[in-house]
Structures are given as C-alpha cells and as structure tokens.
Scaffold this motif. Structure first.
Motif, PDB file in Angstrom:
ATOM      1  N   SER A  61     -13.708  -2.214  12.839  1.00  0.00           N
ATOM      2  CA  SER A  61     -14.992  -2.788  13.244  1.00  0.00           C
ATOM      3  C   SER A  61     -14.924  -4.291  13.501  1.00  0.00           C
ATOM      4  CB  SER A  61     -16.061  -2.500  12.194  1.00  0.00           C
ATOM      5  OG  SER A  61     -15.681  -3.046  10.943  1.00  0.00           O
ATOM      6  N   VAL A  62     -13.876  -4.949  13.019  1.00  0.00           N
ATOM      7  CA  VAL A  62     -13.789  -6.411  13.183  1.00  0.00           C
ATOM      8  C   VAL A  62     -12.594  -6.844  14.026  1.00  0.00           C
ATOM      9  CG1 VAL A  62     -14.922  -6.699  10.941  1.00  0.00           C
ATOM     10  CG2 VAL A  62     -12.431  -6.929  11.112  1.00  0.00           C
ATOM     11  N   LYS A  63     -11.775  -5.904  14.442  1.00  0.00           N
ATOM     12  CA  LYS A  63     -10.599  -6.262  15.249  1.00  0.00           C
ATOM     13  C   LYS A  63     -11.027  -6.972  16.518  1.00  0.00           C
ATOM     14  CE  LYS A  63      -7.314  -2.744  13.684  1.00  0.00           C
ATOM     15  NZ  LYS A  63      -6.595  -1.494  14.014  1.00  0.00           N
ATOM     16  N   GLY A  64     -10.331  -8.056  16.808  1.00  0.00           N
ATOM     17  CA  GLY A  64     -10.641  -8.841  17.991  1.00  0.00           C
ATOM     18  C   GLY A  64     -11.736  -9.866  17.780  1.00  0.00           C
ATOM     19  N   ARG A  65     -12.431  -9.793  16.659  1.00  0.00           N
ATOM     20  CA  ARG A  65     -13.506 -10.755  16.371  1.00  0.00           C
ATOM     21  C   ARG A  65     -13.202 -11.630  15.154  1.00  0.00           C
ATOM     22  NH1 ARG A  65     -18.389  -8.976  14.847  1.00  0.00           N
ATOM     23  NH2 ARG A  65     -17.594  -7.069  13.857  1.00  0.00           N
ATOM     24  N   PHE A  66     -12.539 -11.054  14.167  1.00  0.00           N
ATOM     25  CA  PHE A  66     -12.226 -11.780  12.926  1.00  0.00           C
ATOM     26  C   PHE A  66     -10.735 -12.074  12.865  1.00  0.00           C
ATOM     27  CE2 PHE A  66     -15.887  -9.991  10.053  1.00  0.00           C
ATOM     28  CZ  PHE A  66     -16.803 -10.343  11.039  1.00  0.00           C
ATOM     29  N   THR A  67     -10.410 -13.194  12.240  1.00  0.00           N
ATOM     30  CA  THR A  67      -9.010 -13.562  12.040  1.00  0.00           C
ATOM     31  C   THR A  67      -8.822 -14.049  10.611  1.00  0.00           C
ATOM     32  OG1 THR A  67      -8.792 -14.231  14.364  1.00  0.00           O
ATOM     33  CG2 THR A  67      -7.115 -15.010  12.826  1.00  0.00           C
ATOM     34  N   ILE A  68      -7.876 -13.450   9.917  1.00  0.00           N
ATOM     35  CA  ILE A  68      -7.533 -13.897   8.572  1.00  0.00           C
ATOM     36  C   ILE A  68      -6.290 -14.779   8.663  1.00  0.00           C
ATOM     37  CG2 ILE A  68      -6.120 -11.857   8.041  1.00  0.00           C
ATOM     38  CD1 ILE A  68      -7.184 -12.046   5.146  1.00  0.00           C
ATOM     39  N   SER A  69      -6.283 -15.852   7.886  1.00  0.00           N
ATOM     40  CA  SER A  69      -5.136 -16.750   7.895  1.00  0.00           C
ATOM     41  C   SER A  69      -4.979 -17.356   6.500  1.00  0.00           C
ATOM     42  CB  SER A  69      -5.313 -17.863   8.940  1.00  0.00           C
ATOM     43  OG  SER A  69      -6.450 -18.655   8.641  1.00  0.00           O
ATOM     44  N   ARG A  70      -3.864 -18.028   6.307  1.00  0.00           N
ATOM     45  CA  ARG A  70      -3.612 -18.615   4.996  1.00  0.00           C
ATOM     46  C   ARG A  70      -2.972 -19.979   5.149  1.00  0.00           C
ATOM     47  NH1 ARG A  70      -0.320 -14.494   1.959  1.00  0.00           N
ATOM     48  NH2 ARG A  70       0.271 -16.201   0.566  1.00  0.00           N
ATOM     49  N   ASP A  71      -3.267 -20.855   4.200  1.00  0.00           N
ATOM     50  CA  ASP A  71      -2.642 -22.173   4.128  1.00  0.00           C
ATOM     51  C   ASP A  71      -2.022 -22.252   2.743  1.00  0.00           C
ATOM     52  OD1 ASP A  71      -1.988 -24.871   3.790  1.00  0.00           O
ATOM     53  OD2 ASP A  71      -3.630 -25.534   5.081  1.00  0.00           O
ATOM     54  N   ASN A  72      -0.734 -22.019   2.672  1.00  0.00           N
ATOM     55  CA  ASN A  72      -0.064 -21.968   1.373  1.00  0.00           C
ATOM     56  C   ASN A  72      -0.124 -23.308   0.650  1.00  0.00           C
ATOM     57  OD1 ASN A  72       0.602 -19.261   1.794  1.00  0.00           O
ATOM     58  ND2 ASN A  72       2.544 -19.803   2.794  1.00  0.00           N
ATOM     59  N   ALA A  73      -0.082 -24.385   1.400  1.00  0.00           N
ATOM     60  CA  ALA A  73      -0.108 -25.709   0.780  1.00  0.00           C
ATOM     61  C   ALA A  73      -1.442 -25.978   0.096  1.00  0.00           C
ATOM     62  CB  ALA A  73       0.172 -26.773   1.828  1.00  0.00           C
ATOM     63  N   LYS A  74      -2.506 -25.388   0.650  1.00  0.00           N
ATOM     64  CA  LYS A  74      -3.840 -25.590   0.077  1.00  0.00           C
ATOM     65  C   LYS A  74      -4.264 -24.428  -0.815  1.00  0.00           C
ATOM     66  CE  LYS A  74      -5.584 -28.517   3.819  1.00  0.00           C
ATOM     67  NZ  LYS A  74      -6.648 -28.694   4.853  1.00  0.00           N
ATOM     68  N   ASN A  75      -3.384 -23.436  -0.947  1.00  0.00           N
ATOM     69  CA  ASN A  75      -3.710 -22.246  -1.758  1.00  0.00           C
ATOM     70  C   ASN A  75      -5.031 -21.627  -1.333  1.00  0.00           C
ATOM     71  OD1 ASN A  75      -1.366 -22.397  -3.400  1.00  0.00           O
ATOM     72  ND2 ASN A  75      -2.336 -24.054  -4.566  1.00  0.00           N
ATOM     73  N   THR A  76      -5.205 -21.528  -0.043  1.00  0.00           N
ATOM     74  CA  THR A  76      -6.481 -21.067   0.506  1.00  0.00           C
ATOM     75  C   THR A  76      -6.253 -20.030   1.597  1.00  0.00           C
ATOM     76  OG1 THR A  76      -7.517 -23.207   0.020  1.00  0.00           O
ATOM     77  CG2 THR A  76      -8.612 -21.806   1.633  1.00  0.00           C
ATOM     78  N   VAL A  77      -7.112 -19.032   1.598  1.00  0.00           N
ATOM     79  CA  VAL A  77      -7.129 -18.018   2.649  1.00  0.00           C
ATOM     80  C   VAL A  77      -8.464 -18.138   3.383  1.00  0.00           C
ATOM     81  CG1 VAL A  77      -7.143 -15.546   3.125  1.00  0.00           C
ATOM     82  CG2 VAL A  77      -5.574 -16.481   1.428  1.00  0.00           C
TER      83      VAL A  77
END
Length: 118
Positions: A61-77
C-alpha cells in the motif's frame, strides 16, 4: 534501548511528512528497524523495514510513496512519506529487532500520530 519517534502531524492529502526514530544506542546493533502503523480499530501493520545492511521492504500500500532510510552516525531511522492519502492516517510506531542465538528481541518506540485530512 529507547526509541523516540517524532515527526507526525496533520497534513493534507497529497502532502508529505518525514518521521524520525532516534535510538538511544547504536542502530547497527539491530538486525532490522522498521515502521508500523495502527489505525483506529485495526491491527498494527508493518509499513517498511530496513536491515542493518540497508536492504528495504515495504507494504504494498505504500510502495512508491514511502521511503525508509537510516543514518547510522545519528542512530536514526527515517520514514519519508509522500503523496499521503486519508487511509494513511494512523499512529506510526518505530521498532527495532535484534536476533541473538535465534531469539528475537523486539523494541518499540512510542507512537506518533499522522492525520491526513483536508
């Protein structure tokens, strides 16, 4: 382990929001991190997940609209949500999973409310 979710709010249909999930420690210690959502009267469903290696998966339902990412240096997703629809309205939860000796350890943050409405 503490997970702090933020970034929810009220947005019009077609708009965008970016959710953040800050961990109290290194997110590299988790096998996967993800976002779930729960609409009123419904079960909590997986929205997106990202592995420690960076591979991702999304609900249809969210493909193409949502993007998950991560910043390891900031310990944040992050969860970038574009082209939002009223049916995306829900409380969004971030989660982290650690697998140790075949045992799963799941951690949850508090939810952040996303409301898509005109």
């Amino acid at each position: 382990v503490q997970l702090q979710a933020s970034g929810g709010g009220l947005v019009q249909p077609g708009g965008s929001l970016r959710l953040s999930c800050a961990a109290s420690g290194s997110i590299l210690s988790f096998n996967t991190m993800g976002w779930y959502r729960q609409a009123p009267g419904k079960q909590r469903d997986l929205v997106a997940v990202i592995s420690s290696g960076g591979s991702t998966d999304y609900a249809d339902s969210v493909k193409g609209r949502f993007t998950i990412s991560r910043d390891n240096a900031k310990n944040t997703v992050y969860l970038q949500m574009n082209s939002l629809r009223p049916e995306d309205t829900a409380v969004y939860y971030c989660s982290a999973r650690r697998v140790v000796l075949s045992k799963r350890y799941d951690y949850w943050g508090q939810g952040t409310l996303v409301t898509v409405s005109s």
